[in-house]
Design a protein around this motif. Sequence first.
Motif, PDB file in Angstrom:
ATOM      1  N   ILE A 130       0.841  -1.201   0.000  1.00 12.76           N
ATOM      2  CA  ILE A 130       0.000   0.000   0.000  1.00 12.76           C
ATOM      3  C   ILE A 130       0.877   1.252   0.000  1.00 12.76           C
ATOM      4  N   GLN A 131       1.846   1.283   0.890  1.00 14.15           N
ATOM      5  CA  GLN A 131       2.692   2.465   0.995  1.00 14.15           C
ATOM      6  C   GLN A 131       3.606   2.651  -0.214  1.00 14.15           C
ATOM      7  N   ASN A 132       3.932   1.563  -0.882  1.00 15.48           N
ATOM      8  CA  ASN A 132       4.769   1.638  -2.079  1.00 15.48           C
ATOM      9  C   ASN A 132       3.955   1.699  -3.362  1.00 15.48           C
ATOM     10  N   PHE A 133       2.649   1.856  -3.217  1.00 14.80           N
ATOM     11  CA  PHE A 133       1.765   1.909  -4.384  1.00 14.80           C
ATOM     12  C   PHE A 133       2.172   3.065  -5.304  1.00 14.80           C
ATOM     13  N   PRO A 135     -11.818  -0.172  -6.963  1.00 18.71           N
ATOM     14  CA  PRO A 135     -11.237  -1.027  -5.922  1.00 18.71           C
ATOM     15  C   PRO A 135     -10.913  -0.275  -4.630  1.00 18.71           C
ATOM     16  N   PHE A 136     -10.918  -1.022  -3.549  1.00 17.24           N
ATOM     17  CA  PHE A 136     -10.668  -0.545  -2.194  1.00 17.24           C
ATOM     18  C   PHE A 136      -9.163  -0.684  -1.933  1.00 17.24           C
ATOM     19  N   LEU A 137      -8.445   0.418  -1.940  1.00 18.38           N
ATOM     20  CA  LEU A 137      -6.979   0.428  -1.888  1.00 18.38           C
ATOM     21  C   LEU A 137      -6.403  -0.459  -0.796  1.00 18.38           C
ATOM     22  N   GLU A 138      -6.860  -0.297   0.452  1.00 15.51           N
ATOM     23  CA  GLU A 138      -6.188  -0.946   1.576  1.00 15.51           C
ATOM     24  C   GLU A 138      -6.771  -2.303   1.970  1.00 15.51           C
ATOM     25  N   ILE A 139      -7.788  -2.781   1.243  1.00 13.57           N
ATOM     26  CA  ILE A 139      -8.406  -4.043   1.635  1.00 13.57           C
ATOM     27  C   ILE A 139      -7.478  -5.224   1.375  1.00 13.57           C
ATOM     28  N   LYS A 192      -6.108  -8.654  -2.643  1.00 10.11           N
ATOM     29  CA  LYS A 192      -5.619  -7.349  -2.210  1.00 10.11           C
ATOM     30  C   LYS A 192      -6.145  -6.233  -3.114  1.00 10.11           C
ATOM     31  N   GLY A 193      -6.476  -5.107  -2.488  1.00 12.07           N
ATOM     32  CA  GLY A 193      -6.953  -3.973  -3.250  1.00 12.07           C
ATOM     33  C   GLY A 193      -5.933  -3.459  -4.242  1.00 12.07           C
ATOM     34  N   THR A 194      -4.668  -3.491  -3.852  1.00 11.81           N
ATOM     35  CA  THR A 194      -3.619  -3.009  -4.754  1.00 11.81           C
ATOM     36  C   THR A 194      -3.563  -3.843  -6.034  1.00 11.81           C
ATOM     37  N   ASP A 195      -3.827  -5.153  -5.912  1.00 12.77           N
ATOM     38  CA  ASP A 195      -3.832  -6.012  -7.101  1.00 12.77           C
ATOM     39  C   ASP A 195      -5.013  -5.686  -8.009  1.00 12.77           C
ATOM     40  N   LEU A 196      -6.170  -5.436  -7.400  1.00 10.12           N
ATOM     41  CA  LEU A 196      -7.348  -5.096  -8.192  1.00 10.12           C
ATOM     42  C   LEU A 196      -7.141  -3.790  -8.955  1.00 10.12           C
ATOM     43  N   ILE A 197      -6.477  -2.831  -8.311  1.00 12.25           N
ATOM     44  CA  ILE A 197      -6.211  -1.557  -8.983  1.00 12.25           C
ATOM     45  C   ILE A 197      -5.272  -1.772 -10.167  1.00 12.25           C
ATOM     46  N   ASP A 198      -4.260  -2.599  -9.980  1.00 13.43           N
ATOM     47  CA  ASP A 198      -3.313  -2.868 -11.063  1.00 13.43           C
ATOM     48  C   ASP A 198      -3.990  -3.529 -12.261  1.00 13.43           C
ATOM     49  N   GLN A 199      -5.106  -4.211 -12.011  1.00 20.37           N
ATOM     50  CA  GLN A 199      -5.814  -4.913 -13.086  1.00 20.37           C
ATOM     51  C   GLN A 199      -6.804  -4.023 -13.831  1.00 20.37           C
ATOM     52  N   LEU A 200      -7.015  -2.805 -13.338  1.00 20.05           N
ATOM     53  CA  LEU A 200      -7.974  -1.912 -13.986  1.00 20.05           C
ATOM     54  C   LEU A 200      -7.511  -1.544 -15.393  1.00 20.05           C
ATOM     55  N   PRO A 258      -6.843   7.490   6.894  1.00 20.12           N
ATOM     56  CA  PRO A 258      -6.592   8.847   7.374  1.00 20.12           C
ATOM     57  C   PRO A 258      -5.555   9.509   6.474  1.00 20.12           C
ATOM     58  N   VAL A 259      -5.573  10.820   6.405  1.00 21.45           N
ATOM     59  CA  VAL A 259      -4.737  11.531   5.441  1.00 21.45           C
ATOM     60  C   VAL A 259      -3.255  11.196   5.590  1.00 21.45           C
ATOM     61  N   GLN A 260      -2.794  10.951   6.810  1.00 18.50           N
ATOM     62  CA  GLN A 260      -1.372  10.677   7.025  1.00 18.50           C
ATOM     63  C   GLN A 260      -0.946   9.297   6.528  1.00 18.50           C
ATOM     64  N   PHE A 261      -1.913   8.421   6.223  1.00 19.21           N
ATOM     65  CA  PHE A 261      -1.599   7.077   5.748  1.00 19.21           C
ATOM     66  C   PHE A 261      -1.639   6.952   4.223  1.00 19.21           C
ATOM     67  N   VAL A 262      -2.079   7.983   3.539  1.00 15.16           N
ATOM     68  CA  VAL A 262      -2.189   7.909   2.077  1.00 15.16           C
ATOM     69  C   VAL A 262      -0.794   7.746   1.469  1.00 15.16           C
ATOM     70  N   PRO A 263      -0.610   6.783   0.566  1.00 11.14           N
ATOM     71  CA  PRO A 263       0.699   6.589  -0.059  1.00 11.14           C
ATOM     72  C   PRO A 263       1.236   7.883  -0.662  1.00 11.14           C
ATOM     73  N   LYS A 264       2.526   8.122  -0.464  1.00  7.95           N
ATOM     74  CA  LYS A 264       3.130   9.396  -0.865  1.00  7.95           C
ATOM     75  C   LYS A 264       3.048   9.648  -2.368  1.00  7.95           C
ATOM     76  N   SER A 265       2.961   8.586  -3.167  1.00 10.81           N
ATOM     77  CA  SER A 265       2.938   8.779  -4.627  1.00 10.81           C
ATOM     78  C   SER A 265       1.701   9.553  -5.075  1.00 10.81           C
ATOM     79  N   PHE A 266       0.600   9.457  -4.327  1.00 15.60           N
ATOM     80  CA  PHE A 266      -0.600  10.222  -4.689  1.00 15.60           C
ATOM     81  C   PHE A 266      -0.341  11.727  -4.609  1.00 15.60           C
ATOM     82  N   TRP A 267       0.408  12.133  -3.587  1.00 14.84           N
ATOM     83  CA  TRP A 267       0.746  13.553  -3.441  1.00 14.84           C
ATOM     84  C   TRP A 267       1.796  13.962  -4.460  1.00 14.84           C
ATOM     85  N   GLU A 268       2.784  13.090  -4.669  1.00 13.32           N
ATOM     86  CA  GLU A 268       3.865  13.407  -5.618  1.00 13.32           C
ATOM     87  C   GLU A 268       3.330  13.563  -7.043  1.00 13.32           C
ATOM     88  N   GLN A 269       2.326  12.757  -7.388  1.00 13.94           N
ATOM     89  CA  GLN A 269       1.745  12.812  -8.731  1.00 13.94           C
ATOM     90  C   GLN A 269       0.637  13.867  -8.852  1.00 13.94           C
TER      91      GLN A 269
END
Length: 311
Positions: free
Chosen positions: A28-31, A78-82, A107-115, A127-138
């Motif tokens: 999730i964090q490396n998403f 998909p549900f990211l953290e499920i 895993k939610g991350t796998d479902l997202i990759d399949q989209l 919570p906002v502090q748990f959102v993977p950093k790549s979302f902010w970077e992008q």
Amino acid sequence: MELPTRPTLFDFHGVSMVKYFTDNWENIQNFEARPDDILINSYPKAGTTWVCYMLDLLYFSNMCPERQTFVPLHERVPFLEISSPPRPKANENPIHSVKENWNTVKKGTDLIDQLSTSPRLIKSHLPVQFVPKSFWEQRCRFVYVARNPKDSVVSYYHFGRMNGIHPEVGDWSTFLQDFMEGKMVFGSWYEHVNSWWEKKQTYSNLHYMFYEDLSENFGRETDRLCSFLGLSPSAEEKEKVRAAVMFDNMKQDKMANSSTIQIMNHEVSPFMRKGKVADWKNHFTVSQNEHFDKDYKQKMKNPELRFRTEI
């Protein structure tokens, strides 16, 4: 149907969580987010499914109309953290599938990759502090949905009763007290809605919307959402979306009402229960309401963030 015992709540970096949302934490964090990804976030039971369906229709109803008939919404958004048991396929015996495959985690991350759709619509309760950093970077776009705490806790209570990957809820009065103390999956409602509101002040690609506003004036809120996303649907298209996401229609829609998810016991309580503002009045006693209001005033210090408990 024999399912594993309910998970236990534990402290995870200062936030109450269960294993089904932390077991895949490294992934999730490396998403790796993409610039056009849209993350739909909320505290649980704030109208997330409603907004997920709205966005899915606004973007893809004309391109892939068959998706609404054959692909469950939780696969389209998909549900990211499920990190939970797989859902049975249409031709499988659901009870047999869940019992045999509980340890085969989806895993939610796998479902997202399949989209295959773009932009990718992604759901999260982080919570906002748990959102993977790549979302902010992008510089991804975020749609945050907030709901008043009284209706949130009532909806969360019934959701917890029927959802096998959440802890046992106990009785209503205990659950209400736990909610006020932040002893909920995904932590404190107060911290969640406030921290995302604060983020909105410094991050321009964040649209903060309220469940009550959407209930009161769907057309106005849809226009605001479309303006944020740069969408220009026709009046006819907006009307189709409005009709499709009406609560009674979604409640009957097997692709949207989570009835295909076997870890939820819809005989205990339907996933889509009432969808109304002020249902809390049917649950709170007078003393509970007074106690809650006093606690609310102590914890909600930001005068700009206001919630309506009735419309």
